[in-house]
Motif scaffolding. Structure first.
Motif, PDB file in Angstrom:
ATOM      1  N   GLY A   1      44.876 -32.173  92.685  1.00  0.00           N
ATOM      2  CA  GLY A   1      45.986 -32.733  93.433  1.00  0.00           C
ATOM      3  C   GLY A   1      47.324 -32.385  92.806  1.00  0.00           C
ATOM      4  N   HIS A   2      48.342 -33.130  93.213  1.00  0.00           N
ATOM      5  CA  HIS A   2      49.715 -32.827  92.843  1.00  0.00           C
ATOM      6  C   HIS A   2      50.398 -34.070  92.294  1.00  0.00           C
ATOM      7  CE1 HIS A   2      49.595 -28.876  94.862  1.00  0.00           C
ATOM      8  NE2 HIS A   2      48.712 -29.494  95.627  1.00  0.00           N
ATOM      9  N   GLY A   3      51.089 -33.886  91.178  1.00  0.00           N
ATOM     10  CA  GLY A   3      51.821 -34.984  90.577  1.00  0.00           C
ATOM     11  C   GLY A   3      53.263 -35.026  91.035  1.00  0.00           C
ATOM     12  N   VAL A   4      53.929 -36.107  90.669  1.00  0.00           N
ATOM     13  CA  VAL A   4      55.353 -36.236  90.983  1.00  0.00           C
ATOM     14  C   VAL A   4      56.184 -35.660  89.841  1.00  0.00           C
ATOM     15  CG1 VAL A   4      55.153 -38.233  92.495  1.00  0.00           C
ATOM     16  CG2 VAL A   4      55.352 -38.577  90.029  1.00  0.00           C
ATOM     17  N   PRO A   5      57.333 -35.091  90.138  1.00  0.00           N
ATOM     18  CA  PRO A   5      58.228 -34.662  89.072  1.00  0.00           C
ATOM     19  C   PRO A   5      58.899 -35.877  88.430  1.00  0.00           C
ATOM     20  CG  PRO A   5      59.290 -34.379  91.193  1.00  0.00           C
ATOM     21  CD  PRO A   5      57.879 -34.829  91.478  1.00  0.00           C
ATOM     22  N   PHE A   6      59.436 -35.687  87.234  1.00  0.00           N
ATOM     23  CA  PHE A   6      60.271 -36.717  86.629  1.00  0.00           C
ATOM     24  C   PHE A   6      61.656 -36.572  87.255  1.00  0.00           C
ATOM     25  CE2 PHE A   6      56.810 -36.173  83.686  1.00  0.00           C
ATOM     26  CZ  PHE A   6      56.521 -37.473  83.306  1.00  0.00           C
ATOM     27  N   LYS A   7      61.854 -37.286  88.351  1.00  0.00           N
ATOM     28  CA  LYS A   7      63.056 -37.109  89.165  1.00  0.00           C
ATOM     29  C   LYS A   7      63.630 -38.462  89.561  1.00  0.00           C
ATOM     30  CE  LYS A   7      64.686 -34.669  93.318  1.00  0.00           C
ATOM     31  NZ  LYS A   7      64.281 -33.801  94.448  1.00  0.00           N
ATOM     32  N   PHE A   8      64.941 -38.603  89.392  1.00  0.00           N
ATOM     33  CA  PHE A   8      65.653 -39.825  89.752  1.00  0.00           C
ATOM     34  C   PHE A   8      66.990 -39.456  90.367  1.00  0.00           C
ATOM     35  CE2 PHE A   8      68.811 -43.045  89.136  1.00  0.00           C
ATOM     36  CZ  PHE A   8      68.154 -44.230  89.397  1.00  0.00           C
ATOM     37  N   PRO A   9      67.330 -40.015  91.527  1.00  0.00           N
ATOM     38  CA  PRO A   9      66.469 -40.826  92.395  1.00  0.00           C
ATOM     39  C   PRO A   9      65.564 -39.927  93.233  1.00  0.00           C
ATOM     40  CG  PRO A   9      68.653 -40.621  93.352  1.00  0.00           C
ATOM     41  CD  PRO A   9      68.711 -39.905  92.028  1.00  0.00           C
ATOM     42  N   SER A  10      64.433 -40.458  93.613  1.00  0.00           N
ATOM     43  CA  SER A  10      63.494 -39.695  94.428  1.00  0.00           C
ATOM     44  C   SER A  10      62.418 -40.603  94.985  1.00  0.00           C
ATOM     45  CB  SER A  10      62.826 -38.596  93.603  1.00  0.00           C
ATOM     46  OG  SER A  10      61.808 -37.927  94.340  1.00  0.00           O
ATOM     47  N   SER A  11      61.991 -40.308  96.184  1.00  0.00           N
ATOM     48  CA  SER A  11      60.766 -40.894  96.724  1.00  0.00           C
ATOM     49  C   SER A  11      59.570 -40.326  95.974  1.00  0.00           C
ATOM     50  CB  SER A  11      60.664 -40.548  98.212  1.00  0.00           C
ATOM     51  OG  SER A  11      59.341 -40.697  98.686  1.00  0.00           O
ATOM     52  N   PRO A  12      58.451 -41.062  95.908  1.00  0.00           N
ATOM     53  CA  PRO A  12      57.212 -40.482  95.360  1.00  0.00           C
ATOM     54  C   PRO A  12      56.527 -39.508  96.320  1.00  0.00           C
ATOM     55  CG  PRO A  12      56.820 -42.743  96.047  1.00  0.00           C
ATOM     56  CD  PRO A  12      58.288 -42.500  96.214  1.00  0.00           C
ATOM     57  N   ASP A  13      57.072 -39.358  97.527  1.00  0.00           N
ATOM     58  CA  ASP A  13      56.495 -38.450  98.515  1.00  0.00           C
ATOM     59  C   ASP A  13      57.056 -37.052  98.256  1.00  0.00           C
ATOM     60  OD1 ASP A  13      55.272 -37.297 100.679  1.00  0.00           O
ATOM     61  OD2 ASP A  13      56.514 -38.291 102.197  1.00  0.00           O
ATOM     62  N   THR A  14      56.406 -36.310  97.350  1.00  0.00           N
ATOM     63  CA  THR A  14      56.979 -35.060  96.848  1.00  0.00           C
ATOM     64  C   THR A  14      56.099 -33.837  97.086  1.00  0.00           C
ATOM     65  OG1 THR A  14      56.024 -35.466  94.654  1.00  0.00           O
ATOM     66  CG2 THR A  14      58.277 -36.257  95.031  1.00  0.00           C
ATOM     67  N   GLY A  15      55.015 -33.958  97.830  1.00  0.00           N
ATOM     68  CA  GLY A  15      54.176 -32.784  98.038  1.00  0.00           C
ATOM     69  C   GLY A  15      52.869 -33.137  98.720  1.00  0.00           C
TER      70      GLY A  15
END
Length: 353
Positions: free
Chosen positions: A170-184
């Protein structure tokens, strides 16, 4: 409840990653005698009431695959590293697993590798740390899941299908702020097979680091309680690593648990890496999660030795968190559930005891 009587079972730490930087015998010595820096060792665990938890096996990406820190509008992003092959991930994973067992052999009165909740209670009865083996990112497991039997036999009882980089699962989330967890995209075919296999084995599936589509794929497929071992409330800190209220409710509906991550960048409304973050911000997340999920579905997931700025200095400082809970009006029963009981209930249900 006195502070010294508050036993804390923690959902996530990276102690093995830190100890594995040393020769094995030196790593054992540092665990037993104490080490400079970091968050965890035997003396500090004893001082703070840290009685056990999920001990992660995490394989860092090669330096060349680390993309650095980038400013974006209103925040920052650390791009996701490249996927790692099993051939690269398995040897260091086995080294860390071996190190955990080496510590147990050297000092079973200090630490025991636990495969059941009965094991956890037995370890605590003799004053030993109850260590549950966890994979943070399933790179050491092949897509055909042939490695799972051996890892399970070695004590593996919890798996995060991904860290923030992609895997065959599967696919993880980037370390991103601000961001939704819907990233891929969501789980791959192999990822869906991993969910089924973990249910069959009675292995915890840890959804921290998994993106939102992967979360919902797991929620649809899994027959076990949903677990996010070290994540916080997206409503209070809109980091991609945190969970939306809809996700929190799904965890509660499954009978699962979310462990509070102590990292300031997952706690603060501004997403900042700031040592000056007050403990009150941690309690704000606990209050929110209890309000959305109910008190039976919230625990602690410190991310000790995997984070760099936290309101709690180290394991020895944990009584300050308990004291803050008491000052906010949490009664003894609630503190017991948050600090240990909820975790043991979920592990017992997942492991089929």
């Amino acid at each position: 409840m006195t502070l010294s009587a508050t036993a804390i079972f923690d959902g996530h730490n990276d102690l093995l990653l830190r100890l594995a930087q040393h020769a094995p015998d030196e790593a054992v010595r540092l665990f037993i005698e104490g080490r400079d820096g970091g968050h965890l060792d035997w003396p500090r665990m004893q001082a703070g009431g840290f009685v056990g938890g999920l001990f992660a096996v995490f394989i860092p990406s090669p330096e060349a695959d680390r993309r650095g820190f980038h400013r974006i509008q209103g925040g920052y992003e650390v791009p996701v590293p490249a996927q790692m092959d099993q051939s690269r991930a398995l040897p260091p994973a086995l080294d860390m697993i071996g190190l955990l067992h080496r510590i147990e052999r050297a000092c079973p009165e200090h630490l025991r590798v636990c495969r059941t909740v009965a094991d956890i209670r037995a370890a605590q009865h003799v004053g030993a740390i109850a260590a549950v083996l966890h994979l943070e990112g399933a790179e050491p497991v092949d897509a055909d899941l042939r490695a799972l039997d051996g890892l399970y036999a070695a004590g593996l009882r919890s798996i995060g299908p991904v860290w923030s980089r992609p895997t065959v699962f599967g696919h993880g989330v980037p370390f991103k702020f601000p961001s939704s967890p819907d990233t891929g995209p969501g789980l791959t075919r192999a990822g869906k097979s991993l969910v089924t296999a973990c249910n069959d084995y009675g292995i915890v599936l840890d959804l921290s680091h998994l993106n939102e589509k992967g979360f919902w794929d797991t929620a649809r497929l899994s027959t076990a309680p949903l677990v996010a071992s070290h994540s916080n409330a997206h409503a209070l800190c809109p980091h991609a690593r945190n969970l939306t209220d809809e996700q929190l409710r799904a965890v509660a509906d499954s009978g699962g648990i979310v462990g509070l991550n102590f990292g300031s960048y997952f706690l603060r409304p501004d997403g900042a890496l700031n040592e000056a973050t007050p403990i009150a911000v941690m309690l704000d997340h606990i209050d929110h999660m209890i309000g959305v999920m109910g008190a039976d579905h919230v625990g602690l997931g410190s991310d000790f030795d995997g984070i760099h700025a936290t309101p709690v200095a180290d394991a020895a400082d944990l009584p300050r968190l308990i004291e803050a809970m008491q000052a906010r009006g949490y009664d003894d029963s609630l503190i017991a559930r948050l600090s240990q009981d909820n975790w043991l209930r979920v592990l017992e249900a997942t492991w089929g005891e």
